[in-house]
Motif scaffolding. Structure first.
Motif, mmCIF file in Angstrom:
data_model
loop_
_atom_site.group_PDB
_atom_site.id
_atom_site.type_symbol
_atom_site.label_atom_id
_atom_site.label_comp_id
_atom_site.label_asym_id
_atom_site.label_seq_id
_atom_site.Cartn_x
_atom_site.Cartn_y
_atom_site.Cartn_z
ATOM 1 N N TYR A 113 19.527 82.750 -33.095
ATOM 2 C CA TYR A 113 18.805 82.513 -31.799
ATOM 3 C C TYR A 113 17.917 83.506 -31.150
ATOM 4 C CZ TYR A 113 22.570 85.490 -30.174
ATOM 5 O OH TYR A 113 23.456 86.420 -29.608
ATOM 6 N N LEU A 114 17.168 83.208 -30.485
ATOM 7 C CA LEU A 114 16.209 83.981 -29.849
ATOM 8 C C LEU A 114 16.277 84.095 -28.414
ATOM 9 C CD1 LEU A 114 14.630 83.769 -32.577
ATOM 10 C CD2 LEU A 114 12.591 84.029 -31.232
ATOM 11 N N VAL A 115 16.598 85.100 -27.687
ATOM 12 C CA VAL A 115 16.217 85.076 -26.117
ATOM 13 C C VAL A 115 14.948 85.564 -25.718
ATOM 14 C CG1 VAL A 115 17.344 86.286 -24.105
ATOM 15 C CG2 VAL A 115 18.792 85.560 -26.059
ATOM 16 N N VAL A 116 14.288 84.897 -25.119
ATOM 17 C CA VAL A 116 12.754 85.310 -24.937
ATOM 18 C C VAL A 116 12.590 85.554 -23.500
ATOM 19 C CG1 VAL A 116 10.700 84.157 -25.171
ATOM 20 C CG2 VAL A 116 12.159 83.351 -26.619
ATOM 21 N N GLY A 117 11.604 86.781 -23.485
ATOM 22 C CA GLY A 117 11.286 87.243 -22.080
ATOM 23 C C GLY A 117 12.289 88.172 -21.506
ATOM 24 N N ARG A 118 11.891 88.965 -20.651
ATOM 25 C CA ARG A 118 12.761 89.993 -20.215
ATOM 26 C C ARG A 118 13.765 89.470 -18.975
ATOM 27 N NH1 ARG A 118 9.553 95.661 -20.256
ATOM 28 N NH2 ARG A 118 8.831 95.288 -22.397
#
Length: 316
Positions: free
Chosen positions: A67-72
């Motif tokens: 999985y990717l967690v995108v953005g701050r």
């Protein structure tokens, strides 16, 4: 022709940071403050929940998933949705700030997570982050997950060693991780409505995008681009805006200005030379366009560079 994804990644000035594996067990939860532009992680064993700002439903990541967690954004990894979370820094670092080689959380060991994090040039980051959802899920059953997981595991192995070429290996593997993850997302259809990333896979619109990225100095016109896409002018204009989210003129303007911004930061070329490289014969016209897109003049951008706010900690 130039692949738009490859070009955008060069504009982002990607910096990768590799994390040590996280071992968890029992009931546990870790809260991350979200100071990375993208965090990509694989569930090597076990499972966990992923919750993130901007995503309505929690994601259940099973063994083999990535999985990717995108953005701050703030996000949370946990065994269950009720357990109170401890801050990531308390898990990854000792009280004196020393980085722990084997971070653990909870009791026992039934889950292992391995990943890499990435930060981008703050001005160019929206080029990519704007076409991705808050969380990207790459399930284990997809063919891309196996390759991505293998690369992430190899990253974890390199982190724990001290072999020749370790730093170079980590840099190259982290770049491969990001590229594999983005390609998996796009080719799985996740980017079908997500701007240039999804549009680049369209045989017709993608051909026009590759042509623009290959020669930013050329004075592209809609009829020429429509010809490359083998479409009528009106159909091309409509399809391009629907797929990319901007007109051809607006899109190429943004890419030109971000390309110029990188040259201003990383080269000693004159503003006039950089302007010519992205299709402007007049330095004044280039300066007006640059300020409109980037929010400051070329000279000020060169002096100030691209601010970053990532801090020293991996566990962010």
């Amino acid at each position: 022709m130039v692949d738009p994804l490859e070009h955008v990644l060069t504009l982002l000035s990607v910096e990768g940071m590799v994390g040590v594996p996280l071992h968890a067990g029992g009931r546990w939860a870790v809260a991350f403050s979200g100071r990375l532009d993208i965090r990509c992680e694989a569930v090597v064993e076990g499972a966990c929940w992923v919750t993130a700002e901007g995503r309505d439903e929690p994601l259940r990541a099973e063994q083999g998933d990535c999985y990717l967690v995108v953005g701050r954004r703030h996000y949370r990894l946990c065994s269950d949705l009720e357990t109170p979370a401890v801050p990531a820094n308390a898990v990854y670092r000792d009280p004196d700030g020393t980085r722990r080689p084997h971070p653990r959380v909870g009791t026992g060991h039934d889950t292992t997570l391995v990943g890499a994090g990435f930060t981008f040039d703050v001005h160019a980051a929206p080029l990519l982050l704007g076409v991705l959802p808050p969380v990207v899920h790459i399930p284990a059953e997809s063919g891309d997950a196996a390759a991505l997981r293998a690369t992430i595991i190899l990253l974890g192995t390199e982190v724990g060693g001290d072999r020749l070429g370790r730093a170079a290996m980590l840099n190259r593997l982290s770049a491969v991780v990001l590229l594999q993850a983005l390609r998996a997302y796009a080719e799985a259809g996740g980017a079908a409505t997500s701007g240039w990333l999804g549009a680049s896979l369209d045989p017709q619109i993608g051909a026009a995008l590759r042509a623009m990225h290959a020669d930013l100095a050329y004075p592209w016109s809609v009829p020429e681009l429509a010809g490359i896409a083998r479409m009528s002018r009106s159909t091309f204009s409509l399809r391009f805006k629907e797929a990319v989210g901007a007109s051809p003129a607006d899109y190429v303007l943004r890419v030109r200005m971000h390309t110029a911004a990188r040259a201003l930061r990383e080269s000693g070329r004159t503003v006039a030379s950089i302007a010519a490289g992205v299709g402007y014969g007049s330095e004044s016209a280039f300066s007006v366009a640059f300020k409109r897109v980037m929010g400051r003049s070329p000279g000020r951008h060169r002096v100030l560079g691209a601010p970053r706010d990532i801090g020293p900690a991996w566990a962010s």
